[in-house]
Design a protein around this motif. Sequence first.
Motif, mmCIF file in Angstrom:
data_model
loop_
_atom_site.group_PDB
_atom_site.id
_atom_site.type_symbol
_atom_site.label_atom_id
_atom_site.label_comp_id
_atom_site.label_asym_id
_atom_site.label_seq_id
_atom_site.Cartn_x
_atom_site.Cartn_y
_atom_site.Cartn_z
ATOM 1 N N TYR A 196 -3.859 1.945 -4.681
ATOM 2 C CA TYR A 196 -4.214 0.758 -3.897
ATOM 3 C C TYR A 196 -5.604 0.271 -4.275
ATOM 4 N N ARG A 197 -6.561 1.203 -4.370
ATOM 5 C CA ARG A 197 -7.929 0.823 -4.734
ATOM 6 C C ARG A 197 -7.958 0.154 -6.106
ATOM 7 N N ASP A 211 0.709 4.124 -1.701
ATOM 8 C CA ASP A 211 0.202 5.482 -1.940
ATOM 9 C C ASP A 211 -0.586 6.047 -0.764
ATOM 10 N N LYS A 212 -0.467 5.434 0.395
ATOM 11 C CA LYS A 212 -1.174 5.952 1.570
ATOM 12 C C LYS A 212 -0.720 7.391 1.843
ATOM 13 N N GLN A 218 -0.983 9.972 -0.164
ATOM 14 C CA GLN A 218 -0.646 10.752 -1.356
ATOM 15 C C GLN A 218 -1.751 11.771 -1.658
ATOM 16 N N TYR A 234 0.888 -1.171 0.000
ATOM 17 C CA TYR A 234 0.000 0.000 0.000
ATOM 18 C C TYR A 234 0.918 1.211 0.000
ATOM 19 N N SER A 294 3.197 -1.043 -7.479
ATOM 20 C CA SER A 294 2.010 -1.543 -6.790
ATOM 21 C C SER A 294 1.305 -2.620 -7.606
ATOM 22 N N SER A 327 -6.231 7.219 -2.257
ATOM 23 C CA SER A 327 -5.658 5.869 -2.359
ATOM 24 C C SER A 327 -5.948 5.245 -3.730
ATOM 25 N N TYR A 328 -5.771 6.037 -4.772
ATOM 26 C CA TYR A 328 -6.165 5.589 -6.110
ATOM 27 C C TYR A 328 -5.428 4.323 -6.549
ATOM 28 N N TYR A 364 1.122 10.441 -6.580
ATOM 29 C CA TYR A 364 0.909 9.208 -7.347
ATOM 30 C C TYR A 364 1.849 9.104 -8.551
#
Length: 212
Positions: free
Chosen positions: A134-135, A72-73, A75, A70, A88, A131-132, A80
Amino acid sequence: MHIVITGANRGIGKALADCYRDQGYNVIGTARDKSGQVRLDVADPAHHADMAVQLQGQPVDLLICNAGVYLDKGQGIDGYPSEMWAESFATNVTGVFLTIQALLPNLRAARGKIAIISSQMASHTRAPGGSYIYRASKAAALNLGRNLAADLKSDGIAVGIYHPGWVQTDMGGAAADIHVDHAVQGLTERFYALSLANTGCFETYDGQLHAY
């Protein structure tokens, strides 16, 4: 029962490995460093090839694809970087596929099960922003699992995708909802219940069906 768990050196992966070992099962845990029984950086195809050789001829009853990042926590929208996207997805998506591909002969030999640890953040019903990366990667892992379930059903291999809860680990943080032992208890129950009848399921650790 022979179980392989990726990312088993910490957090949920380690707790799952410890739980299954305490029950007397044969568990192989992987890690990117030498702390795992098998060294596996899931983003490295050469590591997968080595693992396939090491486990050749050993039926695998349960493969738990747990390794993930994870990155980009925290960001902001102006963050990003492209390298973060690439790393990722290499771990959270490609790494899952390469692991399953490498161990497919082992899974076929046992008519085993595959459990993919995803997240509720994969669901289109949860889109609060942020969180783009990770999502998106967890949504891709969910899609991957659903399609693998269709393709592997004829081999007798069931595939489940799971939200482990918001867990108090290095990734989840101290403010998370549940202790790792609570998550592990629920997840092991879900894995036990996984079969060809519910292959392709997306479930929470406590047995609730999750919207895709």
